[in-house]
Motif scaffolding. Structure first.
Motif, PDB file in Angstrom:
ATOM      1  N   PRO A   1      61.323  11.322 -32.711  1.00 16.15           N
ATOM      2  CA  PRO A   1      61.961  12.272 -31.787  1.00 16.15           C
ATOM      3  C   PRO A   1      62.064  13.696 -32.333  1.00 16.15           C
ATOM      4  N   TYR A   2      62.059  13.849 -33.654  1.00 23.10           N
ATOM      5  CA  TYR A   2      62.119  15.190 -34.232  1.00 23.10           C
ATOM      6  C   TYR A   2      60.914  16.039 -33.835  1.00 23.10           C
ATOM      7  N   SER A   3      59.805  15.367 -33.473  1.00 22.94           N
ATOM      8  CA  SER A   3      58.567  16.103 -33.174  1.00 22.94           C
ATOM      9  C   SER A   3      58.681  16.934 -31.906  1.00 22.94           C
ATOM     10  N   GLN A   4      59.742  16.737 -31.119  1.00 22.75           N
ATOM     11  CA  GLN A   4      59.939  17.584 -29.943  1.00 22.75           C
ATOM     12  C   GLN A   4      60.222  19.022 -30.370  1.00 22.75           C
ATOM     13  N   PHE A   5      60.790  19.186 -31.562  1.00 19.54           N
ATOM     14  CA  PHE A   5      61.217  20.515 -31.996  1.00 19.54           C
ATOM     15  C   PHE A   5      60.578  20.978 -33.305  1.00 19.54           C
ATOM     16  N   ASP A   6      59.985  20.064 -34.062  1.00 15.67           N
ATOM     17  CA  ASP A   6      59.436  20.413 -35.373  1.00 15.67           C
ATOM     18  C   ASP A   6      58.022  19.880 -35.527  1.00 15.67           C
ATOM     19  N   ASN A   7      57.291  20.451 -36.487  1.00 17.43           N
ATOM     20  CA  ASN A   7      55.938  19.992 -36.761  1.00 17.43           C
ATOM     21  C   ASN A   7      55.955  18.524 -37.149  1.00 17.43           C
ATOM     22  N   PHE A   8      55.183  17.731 -36.448  1.00 13.58           N
ATOM     23  CA  PHE A   8      55.128  16.296 -36.715  1.00 13.58           C
ATOM     24  C   PHE A   8      54.720  16.011 -38.156  1.00 13.58           C
TER      25      PHE A   8
END
Length: 443
Positions: free
Chosen positions: A267-274
C-alpha cells in the motif's frame, strides 16, 4: 436481518456480490461522497456520467422490486444517521488509502461485510510458493493459468427473495445541489455497455496489431464502465473468452488485476517509489504546467495532453509517451503526473494509474528499466506517421507536412506557425536522466 447495501464501484444488477449475498430486508444506497466531490471542478464529466448511471441503477432496482436511496454528504455522517435498526453493511472492496480510512470510520457504527467483485481474483489467492506476493507480471499471470484458460468464470446470481425496506427513496440531490453542472458526455459514454461490448467484438481479431496506433479506433472504450462497475471484469472475460483471438485483451484485464494486487500487498506504493529508490526530482513548477497544458514544443506530447484536457481520455500508448517525457526528459516526479491524471481521466482508477506511472518512471513493480526512455519523435513516426491524431487535436498544424512532427523542433522551422521551441533536447535530457537514475541506484 436488516442490511444496508452500499453501492460504490459496482453500479450494476448482474454479477453483483452484494445483491447475491444479501438476505431478508435491505436498504440499497448510493452516496455522492462530499470528501471526493469537493476536490473536483464543477464541470467534471465523471460526475455527470456517474449521476446518470446511478439514476439508471435506481430504475433497474425498482424493476426488481427494490429501490435506491441516494445521498450527498460525507459517508461517515450519512451512515451514522442511518445505522439504527440495521445489522450490517454489505459493500464491495476498495484498497486505496482513502477508501480504507473511510471504511475504518464507518465500522465504528456498523459492521461491514466486504465482497470482491470489482476484480476477478482476490490478491491473497495467488502468492508464490514461499507465501510472498509476486512483483513481476509474467509469473503472476502464469500462476493464474487455470483461470485465464478457462472457458468462463462463475458470476454472482441476483437474490430474488430480497425485500425492500420502507424509506424515502424519492428525495434525490440534483447535480446543482452538489455544486456541479450537467455536461455533454463523449458519445461512447452515452451508449449502453452491451452495445460497446458488441462493437468491440469486430475489432478484437486485430486488437493486438491496432491497439498501439492511437489514431485508429482500435480500443474497447470499456475502461470507464469497468472502473465504475457498470460491467464487471468477469462479465468481460466471459463475453470475450469464447473468441480464439481474445488473449491480448484478456491479458490487459489481468494487468489491471496485477496493479490492484500490487497496491493491496504494498500500500505504500500509492505514495512512494515501489523500489525504494530515492530520487531528487526537478521541482520547476513552470515545467510541470507546460506539460499539463500541452505547451512543451513536442507535437505528440502537446496533442496528447490537450486531448486529455478536452476529452478526459488518453490512449494507453500516449500515456506511456507523456509519462516518459515527464519523468525522464523533464525529470519531474511521477506523483505529480499521477495526480494530474487523477483529476482529468474519465477512467481514473488508483491502482492502475499509480502502477502505470511507476512503470513508466522505472520506480515500480515490473517497471520499464531506467535506461528505457521513449523518444517522442520516434513514437509519433511509428504510430502516427501521417500525423492524423496530431492534426486532429492541434488545428494550426493541419496544413503542415507530417514529417515535421517527427523531427525535433521540425514544426518550429516553419515560419508561419507560432509554436514554442521544445523545452528540452531529447538526447541530452535522456542522457541526464539515465545518469541520475544510475546515481540513485548506487546510493
Amino acid at each position: 436481518m436488516k442490511q444496508i447495501l452500499w453501492f460504490r464501484r459496482d453500479l450494476r444488477i448482474e454479477d453483483n456480490a452484494i445483491l447475491s449475498n444479501a438476505k431478508d430486508e435491505v436498504l440499497p444506497i448510493f452516496i455522492f461522497d462530499k470528501n471526493i466531490l469537493d476536490k473536483l471542478p464543477k464541470d467534471d464529466k465523471r460526475v455527470t456520467f456517474i449521476y446518470e448511471t446511478v439514476l439508471s441503477l435506481k430504475k433497474q432496482l425498482k424493476e426488481k422490486g427494490l429501490d435506491l436511496a441516494i445521498f450527498y454528504g460525507k459517508p461517515k455522517d450519512i451512515i451514522k444517521n442511518l445505522k439504527d435498526g440495521f445489522d450490517e453493511i454489505l459493500c464491495s472492496c476498495d484498497f486505496d488509502d482513502y477508501a480504507k480510512n473511510r471504511d475504518k470510520q464507518i465500522e465504528e457504527f456498523l459492521p461491514m461485510k466486504r465482497f470482491y467483485d470489482s476484480f476477478i481474483t482476490h490478491p491473497n489467492e495467488h502468492l508464490k510458493n514461499d507465501g510472498t506476493p509476486y512483483k513481476v507480471f509474467t509469473p503472476y499471470y502464469k500462476s493464474m493459468n487455470m483461470i485465464t484458460t478457462s472457458s468462463s468464470i462463475e458470476t454472482y446470481k441476483f437474490n430474488e427473495s430480497l425485500k425492500k425496506i420502507e424509506f424515502d427513496y424519492e428525495t434525490i440531490p440534483s447535480l446543482e445541489d452538489m455544486g456541479f453542472e450537467k455536461v455533454e458526455l463523449p458519445e461512447f459514454l452515452t451508449k449502453n455497455v452491451c452495445i460497446l461490448m458488441e462493437e468491440f467484438t469486430s475489432k478484437l481479431e486485430e486488437y493486438q496489431e491496432n491497439r498501439d496506433f492511437f489514431f485508429k479506433d482500435g480500443t474497447s472504450k470499456l475502461s470507464v464502465h469497468l472502473r465504475f462497475g457498470i460491467v464487471s471484469p468477469k462479465q468481460l472475460f466471459n463475453y470475450y473468452r469464447k473468441y480464439n483471438y481474445s488473449e491480448g485483451f484478456i491479458r490487459e484485464l489481468f494487468w489491471r488485476e496485477f496493479y490492484n494486487y500490487i497496491l493491496y500487498h504494498f500500500p505504500y506504493s500509492q505514495f512512494d517509489n515501489f523500489n525504494g529508490m530515492s530520487i531528487k526530482w526537478n521541482e520547476n513548477e513552470d515545467d510541470f504546467i507546460k506539460w499539463c497544458e500541452g505547451n512543451t514544443g513536442v507535437p505528440i506530447i502537446d496533442a496528447a495532453m490537450r486531448h486529455l484536457n478536452e476529452t478526459g481520455t488518453m490512449h494507453n500508448r500516449l500515456r506511456m509517451i507523456v509519462c516518459s517525457f515527464l519523468t525522464k526528459n523533464l525529470f519531474i516526479d511521477w506523483k505529480k503526473g499521477e495526480g494530474y491524471f487523477a483529476l482529468k481521466l474519465l477512467d481514473y482508477e488508483c491502482s492502475s494509474n499509480v502502477g502505470s506511472w511507476q512503470w513508466g518512471a522505472s520506480t515500480g513493480a515490473d517497471a520499464a528499466p531506467y535506461f528505457r526512455v521513449f523518444n517522442p519523435y520516434t513514437q509519433s513516426l511509428k504510430f502516427d506517421k501521417d500525423g492524423i491524431f496530431i492534426k486532429s487535436v492541434i488545428k494550426d498544424f493541419e496544413s503542415l507536412s507530417p514529417r515535421l512532427f517527427h523531427i525535433e523542433n521540425g514544426v518550429q522551422s516553419n515560419l508561419f506557425v507560432d509554436y514554442p521551441k521544445s523545452m528540452v533536447d531529447i538526447s541530452l535530457s535522456r542522457k541526464m536522466a539515465i545518469d541520475r537514475f544510475k546515481e540513485a541506484k548506487n546510493v
